[in-house]
Design a protein around this motif. Structure first.
Motif, PDB file in Angstrom:
ATOM      1  N   ASN A  32      -5.105  -1.177  33.555  1.00  0.00           N
ATOM      2  CA  ASN A  32      -5.314  -1.357  32.124  1.00  0.00           C
ATOM      3  C   ASN A  32      -6.534  -0.519  31.757  1.00  0.00           C
ATOM      4  OD1 ASN A  32      -3.251  -3.287  32.021  1.00  0.00           O
ATOM      5  ND2 ASN A  32      -4.679  -4.930  32.516  1.00  0.00           N
ATOM      6  N   TYR A  34      -9.334   1.053  28.759  1.00  0.00           N
ATOM      7  CA  TYR A  34     -10.002   0.673  27.519  1.00  0.00           C
ATOM      8  C   TYR A  34     -10.994   1.755  27.103  1.00  0.00           C
ATOM      9  CZ  TYR A  34      -8.394  -3.786  29.395  1.00  0.00           C
ATOM     10  OH  TYR A  34      -7.627  -4.790  29.935  1.00  0.00           O
ATOM     11  N   GLN A  46     -14.883  -2.730  21.415  1.00  0.00           N
ATOM     12  CA  GLN A  46     -13.638  -2.197  21.973  1.00  0.00           C
ATOM     13  C   GLN A  46     -12.882  -1.435  20.900  1.00  0.00           C
ATOM     14  OE1 GLN A  46      -9.742  -4.310  23.400  1.00  0.00           O
ATOM     15  NE2 GLN A  46     -11.206  -4.410  25.059  1.00  0.00           N
ATOM     16  N   TYR A  49      -6.964  -0.077  23.777  1.00  0.00           N
ATOM     17  CA  TYR A  49      -6.597  -0.444  25.122  1.00  0.00           C
ATOM     18  C   TYR A  49      -5.171  -0.010  25.384  1.00  0.00           C
ATOM     19  CZ  TYR A  49      -4.113  -4.583  23.319  1.00  0.00           C
ATOM     20  OH  TYR A  49      -3.270  -5.429  22.646  1.00  0.00           O
ATOM     21  N   TYR A  99     -13.793  -5.708  34.784  1.00  0.00           N
ATOM     22  CA  TYR A  99     -13.880  -4.394  34.184  1.00  0.00           C
ATOM     23  C   TYR A  99     -14.808  -3.512  35.000  1.00  0.00           C
ATOM     24  CZ  TYR A  99     -11.597  -5.300  29.703  1.00  0.00           C
ATOM     25  OH  TYR A  99     -10.687  -5.547  28.719  1.00  0.00           O
TER      26      TYR A  99
ATOM     27  N   LYS B  98      -8.987  -8.351  28.470  1.00  0.00           N
ATOM     28  CA  LYS B  98      -9.706  -8.108  27.225  1.00  0.00           C
ATOM     29  C   LYS B  98     -10.846  -9.090  26.990  1.00  0.00           C
ATOM     30  CE  LYS B  98      -6.358  -7.884  24.196  1.00  0.00           C
ATOM     31  NZ  LYS B  98      -5.818  -7.697  22.824  1.00  0.00           N
TER      32      LYS B  98
END
Lengths: 110, 111
Positions: A32, A34, A46, A49, A99, B98
């Protein structure tokens, strides 16, 4: 080991000029990805994504766009820079883990 | 809507003291709370994290205390060193997907 590489390290660009920032992740399949923007000393915002190739979701509208042309590549771009685009742009990846951020691109728009 | 709040905005301590950084959140579905450390000109790096099933997580001089009922957590840095001077971000997420970041606490450790 996974590595994340951002380019360029820094840019000074004129208002109205185009911009393209890149991010490449090696050693991890289907991460994933970002894009974050950070004002000097500021919070992490952010921007986009992506979960898979060709798919990008926008989080905020800042006259920027993003694309994921390859599994390991994430591109941030705009055709016309604004003064407000100045800041620190960070790419990050995650896949069943925390992350991991890149080292960032410092952008100054003049 | 700010779902993750950090305090103080900035903190100054002397070398050897314990620095306490606070974080609170609103979304009760959040169950994972990483803390990131960022030095000037660098990207944030994961420092320590905790899941909501635990109330304490320790890693060397860094300890997270977590209060699920009050939706609060804190990062304690014992025996603070000048090299700990950085901005610390608290984040919260449901799983690892997220995360929502706080605005950060800028820590300065004076020798």
């Amino acid at each position: 080991a996974q590595t994340i590489h951002q380019w360029p390290v820094a840019e000074i660009k004129a208002v109205g000029s185009p911009l393209s920032l890149g991010c490449t992740i090696k050693g991890k399949s289907s991460p994933n990805l970002y894009w974050y923007w950070q004002a000097t000393g500021g919070t992490l915002q952010q921007l986009f994504y992506s979960i898979t190739v060709g798919q990008v979701e926008s989080v905020v509208q800042l006259n920027l766009s993003a694309s994921r042309p390859k599994d390991d590549q994430f591109i941030l771009s705009t055709e016309k820079l604004l003064l407000s685009h100045s800041g620190f742009y960070l790419c990050a990846w995650s896949r069943d883990s925390d992350y991991t951020f890149g080292s960032g691109t410092r952008l100054l728009v003049i | 809507q700010q779902q993750v709040r950090q305090s103080p905005q900035s903190l100054t301590v002397w070398e050897g003291e314990t620095a306490i950084l606070n974080c609170s959140y609103e979304d009760s579905t959040f169950n994972y709370f990483p803390w990131y450390q960022q030095f000037p000109g660098e990207g944030p790096a994961l420092l320590i994290s905790i899941r909501s099933v635990s109330d304490k997580k320790e890693d060397g001089r860094f300890t997270i205390f977590f209060n699920k009922r009050e939706k609060k957590l804190s990062l304690h840095i014992t025996d603070s060193q000048p090299g700990d001077s950085a901005t610390y971000f608290c984040a919260a997420s449901e799983g690892n997907y997220k995360p929502t970041f706080g605005k950060g606490t800028s820590l300065v450790v004076h020798p």
